[in-house]
Scaffold this motif. Structure first.
Motif, PDB file in Angstrom:
ATOM      1  N   GLY A   8       0.784  -1.229   0.000  1.00  0.00           N
ATOM      2  CA  GLY A   8       0.000   0.000   0.000  1.00  0.00           C
ATOM      3  C   GLY A   8       0.815   1.278   0.000  1.00  0.00           C
ATOM      4  N   SER A   9       2.135   1.157  -0.144  1.00  0.00           N
ATOM      5  CA  SER A   9       2.979   2.362  -0.148  1.00  0.00           C
ATOM      6  C   SER A   9       3.043   2.981  -1.540  1.00  0.00           C
ATOM      7  CB  SER A   9       4.395   2.010   0.338  1.00  0.00           C
ATOM      8  OG  SER A   9       4.949   0.974  -0.462  1.00  0.00           O
ATOM      9  N   PHE A  10       3.415   4.256  -1.589  1.00  0.00           N
ATOM     10  CA  PHE A  10       3.730   4.952  -2.842  1.00  0.00           C
ATOM     11  C   PHE A  10       5.195   5.341  -2.751  1.00  0.00           C
ATOM     12  CE2 PHE A  10       4.449   8.441  -5.662  1.00  0.00           C
ATOM     13  CZ  PHE A  10       3.533   8.346  -6.691  1.00  0.00           C
ATOM     14  N   ARG A  37      -1.610   8.400  -8.053  1.00  0.00           N
ATOM     15  CA  ARG A  37      -1.817   8.631  -6.617  1.00  0.00           C
ATOM     16  C   ARG A  37      -3.193   8.142  -6.174  1.00  0.00           C
ATOM     17  NH1 ARG A  37       1.172  12.558  -3.923  1.00  0.00           N
ATOM     18  NH2 ARG A  37      -0.714  13.615  -3.284  1.00  0.00           N
ATOM     19  N   GLU A  38      -4.153   8.222  -7.075  1.00  0.00           N
ATOM     20  CA  GLU A  38      -5.474   7.704  -6.729  1.00  0.00           C
ATOM     21  C   GLU A  38      -5.432   6.185  -6.573  1.00  0.00           C
ATOM     22  OE1 GLU A  38      -8.611   9.324  -9.087  1.00  0.00           O
ATOM     23  OE2 GLU A  38     -10.071   7.893  -8.268  1.00  0.00           O
ATOM     24  N   HIS A  59      -2.914   4.550  -5.529  1.00  0.00           N
ATOM     25  CA  HIS A  59      -2.310   4.367  -4.210  1.00  0.00           C
ATOM     26  C   HIS A  59      -3.351   4.561  -3.107  1.00  0.00           C
ATOM     27  CE1 HIS A  59      -0.264   6.558  -0.769  1.00  0.00           C
ATOM     28  NE2 HIS A  59       0.037   5.299  -0.600  1.00  0.00           N
ATOM     29  N   ARG A  60      -4.152   5.609  -3.251  1.00  0.00           N
ATOM     30  CA  ARG A  60      -5.170   5.901  -2.234  1.00  0.00           C
ATOM     31  C   ARG A  60      -6.151   4.727  -2.125  1.00  0.00           C
ATOM     32  NH1 ARG A  60      -9.701   8.216  -2.344  1.00  0.00           N
ATOM     33  NH2 ARG A  60      -9.611   8.824  -4.534  1.00  0.00           N
ATOM     34  N   LEU A  61      -6.382   4.039  -3.226  1.00  0.00           N
ATOM     35  CA  LEU A  61      -7.312   2.912  -3.233  1.00  0.00           C
ATOM     36  C   LEU A  61      -6.656   1.626  -2.725  1.00  0.00           C
ATOM     37  CD1 LEU A  61      -9.026   3.638  -6.681  1.00  0.00           C
ATOM     38  CD2 LEU A  61     -10.050   3.901  -4.403  1.00  0.00           C
ATOM     39  N   GLY A  62      -5.361   1.701  -2.331  1.00  0.00           N
ATOM     40  CA  GLY A  62      -4.735   0.554  -1.691  1.00  0.00           C
ATOM     41  C   GLY A  62      -3.670  -0.167  -2.494  1.00  0.00           C
ATOM     42  N   TYR A  73       4.981  16.280  -5.322  1.00  0.00           N
ATOM     43  CA  TYR A  73       4.198  15.235  -4.657  1.00  0.00           C
ATOM     44  C   TYR A  73       5.104  14.465  -3.703  1.00  0.00           C
ATOM     45  CZ  TYR A  73       1.159  16.159  -8.638  1.00  0.00           C
ATOM     46  OH  TYR A  73       0.385  16.768  -9.583  1.00  0.00           O
ATOM     47  N   ALA A  86       6.724  11.988  -1.259  1.00  0.00           N
ATOM     48  CA  ALA A  86       6.455  10.600  -0.871  1.00  0.00           C
ATOM     49  C   ALA A  86       7.821   9.967  -0.621  1.00  0.00           C
ATOM     50  CB  ALA A  86       5.723   9.863  -1.982  1.00  0.00           C
TER      51      ALA A  86
END
Ligand code: ADP
Ligand code: ADP
Length: 221
Positions: A30-32, A183-184, A186-189, A205, A207
């Protein structure tokens, strides 16, 4: 999860040179992560290892919790299907329209048109290309082609998404749009890794970042 333990890579055509050496890092589920470094530092090689296109010469590599060297050969395609890949040059199939490019990974998995249509349509809508479903890739702008490539990379819901200079051919506005989609995810898992030689993108951005130079890891943080 992706774990590299003392990973080294020498290409058969590489005249004995180590393209990568002594790489140790862990990417949490789940990391970016930004993968940074100048041209030739080894970013594509790291991503090639991660999406199982390249085998390490040395060390131990776990991808999505699987020790890749210990896997049966027959199990590799199944693991590959859980990894989405985006390239700087899109790599769309020119003779297939936008819809069919996105549908292809699901067709390869054996899904029928009826079963895959909702997912393909949703992905085209997500990247803003539903109205271009019938378009040939060559008739799309660079930004549109990259968003299409992204839709294809994620339509099978990969757990890991790797992108190699995904904004390298795009102008600022198109680049930001692609990064926003990554990034979305990533946000979704989804675990996301994005290679870039740009210093501006990771500033815009922030990270965690892996920084490579001459095939070695300079820093992780
Ligand atoms: P980056 O993506 O950061 O530009 P690469 O991973 O493409 O870096 O390259 C790292 C090193 O590995 C370079 O020295 C490059 O020349 C070498 N290399 C990359 N691909 C191959 C290959 N297929 N055969 C031989 N050497 C390669
Ligand atoms: P309709 O029901 O209006 O005849 P379809 O159900 O075939 O249309 O498809 C709805 C939309 O989904 C189409 O306008 C098209 O953009 C897209 N689509 C569905 N299947 C395909 C396909 N095989 N190739 C290209 N686009 C498709």
């Amino acid at each position: 999860m992706v774990r590299f333990t003392n990973i080294g890579l020498r290409y058969p055509e590489g005249r004995g040179q180590w393209a990568l050496s002594g790489l140790d890092f862990l990417l949490e589920t789940g990391s970016f992560t930004w993968l940074l470094g100048p041209s030739g530092a080894g970013k594509s090689s790291v991503l090639g290892l991660m999406h199982l296109a390249v085998r390490p010469t040395a060390g131990r590599m776990e991808v999505l919790g699987q020790d890749v060297a210990r896997m049966r050969r027959g199990a590799l395609p199944g693991l590959r299907r859980r990894i989405g890949v985006v390239f700087q040059d899109y790599r769309l199939l020119p003779h297939l329209n936008a819809y069919e490019n996105v549908a292809l990974p699901l067709r390869i998995q054996g899904l029928t048109e009826q079963r895959l249509r909702a997912d393909v349509t949703e992905m085209l809508r997500w990247v803003g290309l539903l109205e271009r479903a019938d378009a040939a890739p060559a008739s799309l702008s660079g930004g549109e082609q990259q968003r299409l490539a992204l839709a294809r990379a994620v339509v099978a819901r990969p757990a890991l998404l790797v992108a190699d200079e995904p904004t390298g051919n795009l102008d600022g506005a198109q680049a930001r749009r692609v990064i926003a989609l990554l990034r979305e995810m990533h946000r979704l898992g989804t675990t996301v890794v994005v290679a870039t030689h740009s210093e501006a993108l990771p500033e815009e951005y922030p990270a965690p970042a892996l920084r490579l130079e001459a095939g070695r890891l300079l820093s992780h943080g």
